[in-house]
Design an enzyme around this catalytic site. Structure first.
Site, PDB file in Angstrom:
ATOM      1  N   SER A 147       0.855  -1.188   0.000  1.00 28.16           N
ATOM      2  CA  SER A 147       0.000   0.000   0.000  1.00 28.16           C
ATOM      3  C   SER A 147       0.886   1.231   0.000  1.00 28.16           C
ATOM      4  O   SER A 147       2.014   1.191   0.498  1.00 28.16           O
ATOM      5  CB  SER A 147      -0.866   0.027   1.265  1.00 28.16           C
ATOM      6  OG  SER A 147      -1.464   1.307   1.430  1.00 28.16           O
ATOM      7  N   TYR A 161      -1.418  -1.251  10.363  1.00 28.75           N
ATOM      8  CA  TYR A 161      -1.576  -1.461   8.917  1.00 28.75           C
ATOM      9  C   TYR A 161      -0.314  -1.009   8.181  1.00 28.75           C
ATOM     10  O   TYR A 161       0.242  -1.752   7.369  1.00 28.75           O
ATOM     11  CB  TYR A 161      -2.799  -0.679   8.417  1.00 28.75           C
ATOM     12  CG  TYR A 161      -3.082  -0.841   6.949  1.00 28.75           C
ATOM     13  CD1 TYR A 161      -3.756  -1.961   6.473  1.00 28.75           C
ATOM     14  CD2 TYR A 161      -2.693   0.127   6.028  1.00 28.75           C
ATOM     15  CE1 TYR A 161      -4.031  -2.112   5.123  1.00 28.75           C
ATOM     16  CE2 TYR A 161      -2.957  -0.011   4.675  1.00 28.75           C
ATOM     17  CZ  TYR A 161      -3.630  -1.136   4.225  1.00 28.75           C
ATOM     18  OH  TYR A 161      -3.893  -1.285   2.884  1.00 28.75           O
TER      19      TYR A 161
HETATM   20  P1  NAI Z   1     -11.359  -6.470  -0.279  1.00 27.75           P
HETATM   21  O1  NAI Z   1     -11.803  -6.690   1.122  1.00 27.75           O
HETATM   22  O2  NAI Z   1     -12.364  -6.056  -1.299  1.00 27.75           O
HETATM   23  O3  NAI Z   1     -10.625  -7.764  -0.816  1.00 27.75           O
HETATM   24  C1  NAI Z   1      -9.786  -8.523  -0.004  1.00 27.75           C
HETATM   25  C2  NAI Z   1     -10.147  -9.995  -0.132  1.00 27.75           C
HETATM   26  O4  NAI Z   1      -9.250 -10.721   0.689  1.00 27.75           O
HETATM   27  C3  NAI Z   1     -11.564 -10.299   0.348  1.00 27.75           C
HETATM   28  O5  NAI Z   1     -12.279 -11.071  -0.611  1.00 27.75           O
HETATM   29  C4  NAI Z   1     -11.343 -11.087   1.634  1.00 27.75           C
HETATM   30  O6  NAI Z   1     -12.327 -12.093   1.808  1.00 27.75           O
HETATM   31  C5  NAI Z   1      -9.970 -11.691   1.401  1.00 27.75           C
HETATM   32  N1  NAI Z   1      -9.293 -12.014   2.650  1.00 27.75           N
HETATM   33  C6  NAI Z   1      -9.249 -11.316   3.797  1.00 27.75           C
HETATM   34  N2  NAI Z   1      -8.582 -11.970   4.734  1.00 27.75           N
HETATM   35  C7  NAI Z   1      -8.154 -13.136   4.170  1.00 27.75           C
HETATM   36  C8  NAI Z   1      -7.434 -14.253   4.627  1.00 27.75           C
HETATM   37  N3  NAI Z   1      -7.003 -14.341   5.899  1.00 27.75           N
HETATM   38  N4  NAI Z   1      -7.188 -15.273   3.768  1.00 27.75           N
HETATM   39  C9  NAI Z   1      -7.638 -15.222   2.500  1.00 27.75           C
HETATM   40  N5  NAI Z   1      -8.349 -14.193   2.007  1.00 27.75           N
HETATM   41  C10 NAI Z   1      -8.605 -13.164   2.842  1.00 27.75           C
HETATM   42  O7  NAI Z   1     -10.205  -5.375  -0.163  1.00 27.75           O
HETATM   43  P2  NAI Z   1      -9.121  -4.792  -1.198  1.00 27.75           P
HETATM   44  O8  NAI Z   1      -9.127  -3.356  -0.969  1.00 27.75           O
HETATM   45  O9  NAI Z   1      -9.314  -5.303  -2.544  1.00 27.75           O
HETATM   46  O10 NAI Z   1      -7.799  -5.384  -0.559  1.00 27.75           O
HETATM   47  C11 NAI Z   1      -6.843  -6.137  -1.266  1.00 27.75           C
HETATM   48  C12 NAI Z   1      -5.453  -5.731  -0.840  1.00 27.75           C
HETATM   49  O11 NAI Z   1      -5.230  -4.396  -1.251  1.00 27.75           O
HETATM   50  C13 NAI Z   1      -5.219  -5.741   0.668  1.00 27.75           C
HETATM   51  O12 NAI Z   1      -3.933  -6.284   0.912  1.00 27.75           O
HETATM   52  C14 NAI Z   1      -5.276  -4.267   1.032  1.00 27.75           C
HETATM   53  O13 NAI Z   1      -4.522  -3.996   2.187  1.00 27.75           O
HETATM   54  C15 NAI Z   1      -4.670  -3.652  -0.199  1.00 27.75           C
HETATM   55  N6  NAI Z   1      -4.939  -2.244  -0.434  1.00 27.75           N
HETATM   56  C16 NAI Z   1      -6.211  -1.785  -0.666  1.00 27.75           C
HETATM   57  C17 NAI Z   1      -6.418  -0.462  -0.966  1.00 27.75           C
HETATM   58  C18 NAI Z   1      -7.772   0.097  -1.257  1.00 27.75           C
HETATM   59  O14 NAI Z   1      -7.910   1.303  -1.387  1.00 27.75           O
HETATM   60  N7  NAI Z   1      -8.790  -0.708  -1.403  1.00 27.75           N
HETATM   61  C19 NAI Z   1      -5.316   0.485  -1.038  1.00 27.75           C
HETATM   62  C20 NAI Z   1      -4.013  -0.082  -0.761  1.00 27.75           C
HETATM   63  C21 NAI Z   1      -3.861  -1.410  -0.481  1.00 27.75           C
HETATM   64  C1  GGE Z   2      -9.787   2.858   0.684  1.00 27.55           C
HETATM   65  O1  GGE Z   2      -9.690   2.272   1.934  1.00 27.55           O
HETATM   66  C2  GGE Z   2      -8.461   2.081   2.464  1.00 27.55           C
HETATM   67  C3  GGE Z   2      -8.414   1.628   3.774  1.00 27.55           C
HETATM   68  O2  GGE Z   2      -9.583   1.425   4.429  1.00 27.55           O
HETATM   69  C4  GGE Z   2      -7.196   1.367   4.370  1.00 27.55           C
HETATM   70  C5  GGE Z   2      -6.032   1.579   3.662  1.00 27.55           C
HETATM   71  C6  GGE Z   2      -6.069   2.059   2.365  1.00 27.55           C
HETATM   72  C7  GGE Z   2      -7.292   2.302   1.768  1.00 27.55           C
HETATM   73  C8  GGE Z   2      -4.809   2.238   1.583  1.00 27.55           C
HETATM   74  O3  GGE Z   2      -3.904   1.198   1.851  1.00 27.55           O
HETATM   75  C9  GGE Z   2      -4.135   3.534   1.449  1.00 27.55           C
HETATM   76  C10 GGE Z   2      -4.421   4.281   0.194  1.00 27.55           C
HETATM   77  O4  GGE Z   2      -5.672   4.821   0.181  1.00 27.55           O
HETATM   78  O5  GGE Z   2      -4.083   4.270   2.613  1.00 27.55           O
HETATM   79  C11 GGE Z   2      -3.434   5.478   2.663  1.00 27.55           C
HETATM   80  C12 GGE Z   2      -2.199   5.699   2.100  1.00 27.55           C
HETATM   81  C13 GGE Z   2      -1.585   6.950   2.204  1.00 27.55           C
HETATM   82  C14 GGE Z   2      -2.231   7.974   2.892  1.00 27.55           C
HETATM   83  C15 GGE Z   2      -3.476   7.742   3.459  1.00 27.55           C
HETATM   84  C16 GGE Z   2      -4.094   6.476   3.328  1.00 27.55           C
HETATM   85  O6  GGE Z   2      -5.310   6.155   3.855  1.00 27.55           O
HETATM   86  C17 GGE Z   2      -5.989   7.043   4.687  1.00 27.55           C
END
Ligand code: NAI
Ligand code: GGE
Length: 286
Positions: A147, A161
């Site tokens: 991230s 995080y």
């Molecule tokens: P999301 O919640 O839509 O997708 C994550 C998926 O991972 C879900 O389907 C969930 O069931 C699964 N998951 C959670 N815990 C698990 C486990 N223990 N084992 C297997 N699967 C598991 O969320 P998103 O946003 O798509 O997250 C994906 C990755 O992206 C994460 O690592 C998150 O930290 C990262 N991320 C997300 C951002 C955002 O703005 N959405 C920004 C930066 C990073």
């Molecule tokens: C969009 O939702 C999320 C969240 O719930 C937690 C973390 C993140 C998104 C991301 O990993 C990032 C990018 O949006 O978080 C940040 C990175 C840099 C500055 C601020 C961020 O979140 C407040």
């Protein structure tokens, strides 16, 4: 140099049933890969399968339930991929949780949940799949979702995080040269805000880490947060990842919006750093 095409390759995408992971899975499938979606949530898997069916791509995707924090389950998954597909070519360590809460209220349950999934889950991916990726000799690629939170100084409520994401980032940077010798590329995805179900993080917390959590209120509040309409589409992230994998780019950065904070952090470290020829002498004061 790793992967030169996705056609006929086998990809394993953790957290692939929702959000960013699903976006990556869709793009890899559209470009000819066989994709195994491994996810904790049966409801997300069901929705994802409906998506692929709607796109007429059901034959390109398979799913399995996997909790990335379970080393036994991960070992079984790797054995299954070896037996059924001759091993994976592309590992996408994407499963993660967006845990947040007051750092002064955080308990070991919160640290264990955050580091367990975001760091432990990634390490389990490497340990489970790296041996087969080396052994099959075809080379491959490992993409890990970190991230932009790893690149800036985050507020205290994101400390766990941010630390978990910084850890996987430095781990991937460090192993890249060694894996390059095995023809396995390494990329780190550094997303800004992406449309996803990350607000459901509380639902992904295992029962045994629930009662003692200090983040209950924060997770309930997060669950009510709306997805921003300006946040990036997961499939756009998927396209950026496909390009980044083929070019074996170390960093795949989706947004420029945190540039100033990124620069400020780097600058602060450099400003605290003495000149290259500096040596602490007896006469120097600290
Ligand atoms: P999301 O919640 O839509 O997708 C994550 C998926 O991972 C879900 O389907 C969930 O069931 C699964 N998951 C959670 N815990 C698990 C486990 N223990 N084992 C297997 N699967 C598991 O969320 P998103 O946003 O798509 O997250 C994906 C990755 O992206 C994460 O690592 C998150 O930290 C990262 N991320 C997300 C951002 C955002 O703005 N959405 C920004 C930066 C990073
Ligand atoms: C969009 O939702 C999320 C969240 O719930 C937690 C973390 C993140 C998104 C991301 O990993 C990032 C990018 O949006 O978080 C940040 C990175 C840099 C500055 C601020 C961020 O979140 C407040």
């Amino acid at each position: 140099m790793g992967i030169t095409t996705f056609a006929g390759k086998t990809a394993f995408v953790t957290g692939g049933a929702s959000g960013i992971g699903l976006g990556i899975a869709k793009v890899l499938a559209a470009r000819g890969a066989q994709v195994m979606i491994a996810d904790l949530r049966p409801d997300h898997i069901e929705d994802a399968l409906a998506d692929f069916a709607g796109a007429g791509q059901s034959n390109q995707v398979a799913t399995m339930l996997l909790d990335v924090t379970s080393r036994d389950a991960y070992a079984e998954a790797a054995a299954k991929m070896q037996a059924d597909f001759g091993g994976v070519d592309i590992l996408v360590n994407n499963a993660g949780v967006g845990l947040e809460g007051p750092v002064l209220g955080a308990t070991y349950a919160d640290y264990d949940f955050g580091f367990g999934v975001n760091l432990g889950g990634v390490i389990n991916g490497f340990v489970s799949f790296l041996p087969q990726m080396v052994a099959h000799g075809r080379g491959g690629h490992i993409l890990t979702t970190a991230s932009l939170a790893a690149e800036v100084v985050m507020p205290g409520w994101m400390a766990i995080y941010a630390a978990s994401k910084a850890a996987v980032c430095h781990y991937c940077e460090a192993v890249k040269p060694d894996l390059a010798k095995e023809n396995i590329g390494v990329s780190i995805l550094l997303p800004g805000p992406i449309k996803s179900n990350i607000h459901e993080t509380g639902q992904n917390r295992p029962e045994h880490l629930r009662a003692a959590s200090g983040f209950g209120d924060s997770e309930a509040q997060l669950a009510r947060r709306e997805v921003g309409d300006w946040w990036m589409e997961p499939e756009t992230v998927g396209h950026m990842c496909a390009h980044g994998i083929l070019a074996d780019r170390t960093y795949i950065v989706t947004h420029g919006i945190f540039r100033e904070q990124m620069e400020a952090r780097s600058r602060a470290v450099l400003e605290a750093t003495p000149a290259a020829d500096f040596q602490m002498g007896d006469g120097d004061s600290i």
